[in-house]
Scaffold this motif. Structure first.
Motif, short mmCIF file in Angstrom:
data_model
loop_
_atom_site.label_atom_id
_atom_site.label_comp_id
_atom_site.label_asym_id
_atom_site.label_seq_id
_atom_site.Cartn_x
_atom_site.Cartn_y
_atom_site.Cartn_z
N ALA A 187 23.67 59.77 37.61
CA ALA A 187 24.78 59.40 38.49
C ALA A 187 25.26 58.01 38.15
O ALA A 187 24.44 57.09 37.95
CB ALA A 187 24.38 59.47 39.96
N LEU A 188 26.57 57.84 38.06
CA LEU A 188 27.17 56.52 37.86
C LEU A 188 27.54 55.92 39.21
O LEU A 188 27.62 56.61 40.22
CB LEU A 188 28.43 56.64 37.00
CG LEU A 188 28.26 57.07 35.55
CD1 LEU A 188 29.61 57.21 34.88
CD2 LEU A 188 27.41 56.07 34.80
N ALA A 189 27.80 54.62 39.21
CA ALA A 189 28.23 53.94 40.42
C ALA A 189 29.57 54.52 40.88
O ALA A 189 30.37 55.00 40.07
CB ALA A 189 28.38 52.44 40.16
N PRO A 190 29.82 54.49 42.19
CA PRO A 190 31.10 55.02 42.70
C PRO A 190 32.30 54.33 42.07
O PRO A 190 32.30 53.11 41.86
CB PRO A 190 31.02 54.72 44.21
CG PRO A 190 29.56 54.62 44.51
CD PRO A 190 28.94 54.02 43.27
N ILE A 191 33.32 55.13 41.76
CA ILE A 191 34.58 54.63 41.20
C ILE A 191 35.69 54.89 42.21
O ILE A 191 35.84 56.03 42.67
CB ILE A 191 34.91 55.32 39.87
CG1 ILE A 191 33.78 55.10 38.84
CG2 ILE A 191 36.24 54.82 39.31
CD1 ILE A 191 33.97 55.91 37.56
N PRO A 192 36.49 53.90 42.59
CA PRO A 192 37.61 54.16 43.50
C PRO A 192 38.56 55.18 42.88
O PRO A 192 38.89 55.11 41.69
CB PRO A 192 38.28 52.78 43.65
CG PRO A 192 37.22 51.80 43.29
CD PRO A 192 36.38 52.47 42.24
N ALA A 193 39.01 56.13 43.70
CA ALA A 193 39.88 57.19 43.19
C ALA A 193 41.14 56.63 42.56
O ALA A 193 41.67 57.19 41.59
CB ALA A 193 40.24 58.16 44.31
N GLY A 194 41.63 55.52 43.07
CA GLY A 194 42.83 54.91 42.51
C GLY A 194 42.65 54.38 41.11
O GLY A 194 43.63 54.14 40.40
N GLU A 195 41.41 54.19 40.69
CA GLU A 195 41.13 53.69 39.34
C GLU A 195 40.70 54.79 38.37
O GLU A 195 40.57 54.54 37.17
CB GLU A 195 40.03 52.62 39.41
CG GLU A 195 40.40 51.41 40.26
CD GLU A 195 39.27 50.41 40.42
OE1 GLU A 195 38.32 50.47 39.60
OE2 GLU A 195 39.32 49.59 41.35
N LEU A 196 40.48 56.00 38.89
CA LEU A 196 39.96 57.08 38.04
C LEU A 196 40.96 57.55 37.00
O LEU A 196 40.57 57.96 35.91
CB LEU A 196 39.53 58.26 38.90
CG LEU A 196 38.05 58.35 39.27
CD1 LEU A 196 37.81 59.52 40.20
CD2 LEU A 196 37.18 58.47 38.03
N ALA A 197 42.24 57.52 37.33
CA ALA A 197 43.24 58.04 36.39
C ALA A 197 43.18 57.31 35.06
O ALA A 197 43.48 57.89 34.01
CB ALA A 197 44.63 57.94 36.99
N ALA A 198 42.76 56.04 35.09
CA ALA A 198 42.72 55.25 33.85
C ALA A 198 41.46 55.46 33.05
O ALA A 198 41.41 55.06 31.88
CB ALA A 198 42.87 53.77 34.20
N CYS A 199 40.44 56.08 33.63
CA CYS A 199 39.16 56.20 32.92
C CYS A 199 38.56 57.59 33.03
O CYS A 199 37.34 57.75 32.97
CB CYS A 199 38.16 55.14 33.43
SG CYS A 199 37.76 55.27 35.18
N SER A 200 39.39 58.61 33.19
CA SER A 200 38.91 59.99 33.26
C SER A 200 39.97 60.91 32.67
O SER A 200 41.10 60.49 32.39
CB SER A 200 38.59 60.39 34.70
OG SER A 200 39.77 60.50 35.47
N ILE A 201 39.58 62.16 32.49
CA ILE A 201 40.52 63.18 32.02
C ILE A 201 40.79 64.11 33.19
O ILE A 201 39.90 64.84 33.64
CB ILE A 201 39.94 63.97 30.82
CG1 ILE A 201 39.72 63.03 29.63
CG2 ILE A 201 40.89 65.08 30.41
CD1 ILE A 201 38.40 62.36 29.58
#
Length: 356
Positions: A187-201
C-alpha cells in the motif's frame, strides 16, 4: 458502476491480456473476487471525476513472486494491515483504493480489498499494463515517488518504508518478500484525488472490462480480422511455438536479475520466424530478425483455440498461439516517460518500435 459476479470473467480476461505475459495468475484472483462478491456488497467503481479533490486514495496491490500467491493464499488481514500502516504514518484516512497495476492479478485483487475495507474503488491504476518493478510505477515516472509505502505478509509482519529513492523502495520490498513467503500486500500513502490525474492512468478497470467482453464475445479460434477488431490491436503472428529458451537476465548493482528468455514461432502460412524476447513480461517482437513491436506497447500471447493469454512462465514448445499487440496508454508514449518502459530500460539494446 458496480462490479458484479457476471463481470468477473470479462475483467479477468482483460486484466490477463494487459498483463503482457506477466502480472500473476488472474484465475486465483478471480476466485477470491467471486467469494468477496458473495459475502459483501458489490464494490462501487468511481471515475476520478466523481471524487472530491480532497478524497484520499490509497494504491494497493500484490508485490513479489506472484506465482507464490496461488500456493500461499492471503489470510484476509494483509491488505488491511498495509493500509492501516500508511494511514498511521501519514495520519490520513483512506476514502478509496485503486490498483497499482491493471495487468494480471492486480487487476482484480484491489477490488477484493475495496470490498473487505468497505471503500470505493477508483477506475484508474499506476501502470496501465503489467510491470515488474515498483520504481516503474506512474508515481515514480512523474517524480512523485513511491515512498512512503507499507508491506504486510501472511504471518503478521508489517514493514513501513518511510523514505528513500524509488530504487531503494524496490530493493527493500524485494528483500522483505524474499523472507516472507514470496509475496506481500502493498500500500502506498494516500494520494488526493485531485492530484491523481497527473500520476495515474485513468479508466483502466472499465477499459479492461470492455476489452474482456469483446474478446470473450468472439468465441474460440477466431479469425484474424475478428480478433484484431475485438482487441483494437494487431495480430503479429499466428503459429506453433518452435523453441523456448530461458536464462538469468542482467542484474543491477551486482545482484542477479529476473529470469530472461525468448520464444520462437513460425507464422502461418508464410513460415516467417517471429521471436519474442521476454523477462517477467513479453518485451520485444522480431520478425526474421527485424523489430516489429516492443514495450511500452502490450505484447500478449494467446492460446489460438481458447483465446486464453499464455504467461511467460507457461509458454512451451508445441502450443498453437496468436501473438498480439495492444497500444500502450498515452501516458507511456509521452517522451518524458517513455525511457521508463522502453526496451533499454530492460537491458535490451533496441529503440522502442512504433512510438514516435
Amino acid at each position: 458502476m458496480r462490479i458484479t459476479a457476471a463481470d468477473v470473467p470479462a475483467l479477468e480476461r482483460g486484466a490477463a491480456l494487459l498483463g503482457s505475459g506477466g502480472g500473476g495468475d488472474t484465475a486465483t484472483a478471480a476466485v477470491l473476487l467471486r467469494r468477496q462478491l458473495e459475502r459483501a456488497p458489490e464494490p462501487v467503481v468511481r471515475s476520478l471525476g466523481e471524487l472530491p479533490p480532497t478524497a484520499r486514495v490509497v494504491p494497493v496491490g500484490v508485490v513479489g513472486a506472484t506465482a507464490a500467491f496461488t500456493e500461499k493464499l492471503p489470510s484476509g488481514d494483509e491488505f488491511a494491515s498495509a493500509v492501516a500502516a500508511v494511514e498511521r504514518w501519514t495520519d490520513e484516512r483512506a476514502d478509496a483504493v485503486l490498483s497499482i497495476e491493471i495487468g494480471g492479478l492486480n487487476g482484480l485483487m484491489p477490488l477484493v480489498v475495496a470490498g473487505e475495507l468497505g471503500l470505493s474503488y477508483v477506475d484508474a491504476d499506476l501502470s496501465g499494463r503489467g510491470l515488474p518493478r515498483l520504481d516503474q510505477l506512474a508515481v515514480a515516472a512523474t517524480g512523485r515517488g513511491v515512498a512512503p509505502a507499507a508491506l504486510a505478509e501472511q504471518s503478521g509482519q508489517v514493514m513501513l518504508l518511510a523514505a528513500g529513492s524509488d530504487a531503494m523502495v524496490e530493493r527493500g520490498a524485494r528483500a522483505f518478500v524474499a523472507g516472507s513467503g514470496g509475496w506481500a500486500a502493498f500500500a502506498l500513502a494516500p494520494i488526493p484525488a485531485g492530484e491523481l490525474a497527473a500520476c495515474s492512468i485513468p479508466g483502466t478497470t472499465s477499459a479492461a472490462l470492455a476489452l474482456g467482453r469483446r474478446v470473450l464475445a468472439i468465441g474460440e479460434s477466431p479469425s484474424r480480422p475478428a480478433l484484431e477488431a475485438a482487441l483494437g490491436g494487431s495480430v503479429l503472428a499466428r503459429g506453433r511455438v518452435l523453441e523456448v529458451a530461458r536464462h538469468v537476465g542482467p542484474g543491477r548493482q551486482g545482484n542477479p536479475g529476473f529470469g530472461r528468455g525468448c520464444v520462437t514461432l513460425a507464422d502461418h502460412p508464410g513460415g516467417e520466424l517471429l521471436r519474442l524476447e521476454m523477462e517477467n513480461e513479453y518485451l520485444l517482437a522480431l520478425r526474421d530478425g527485424a523489430p516489429v513491436a516492443s514495450t511500452p506497447d502490450v505484447l500478449s500471447v494467446l492460446d489460438h483455440r481458447t483465446g486464453v493469454p499464455v504467461s511467460c512462465d507457461a509458454i512451451r514448445v508445441g502450443l498453437e498461439v496468436d501473438v498480439v499487440r495492444l497500444a500502450a496508454a498515452p501516458f507511456w508514449t509521452d517522451p518524458r516517460r517513455l525511457p521508463v518502459l522502453q526496451p533499454r530500460a530492460y537491458g535490451i539494446d533496441c529503440d522502442p518500435v512504433g512510438v514516435a
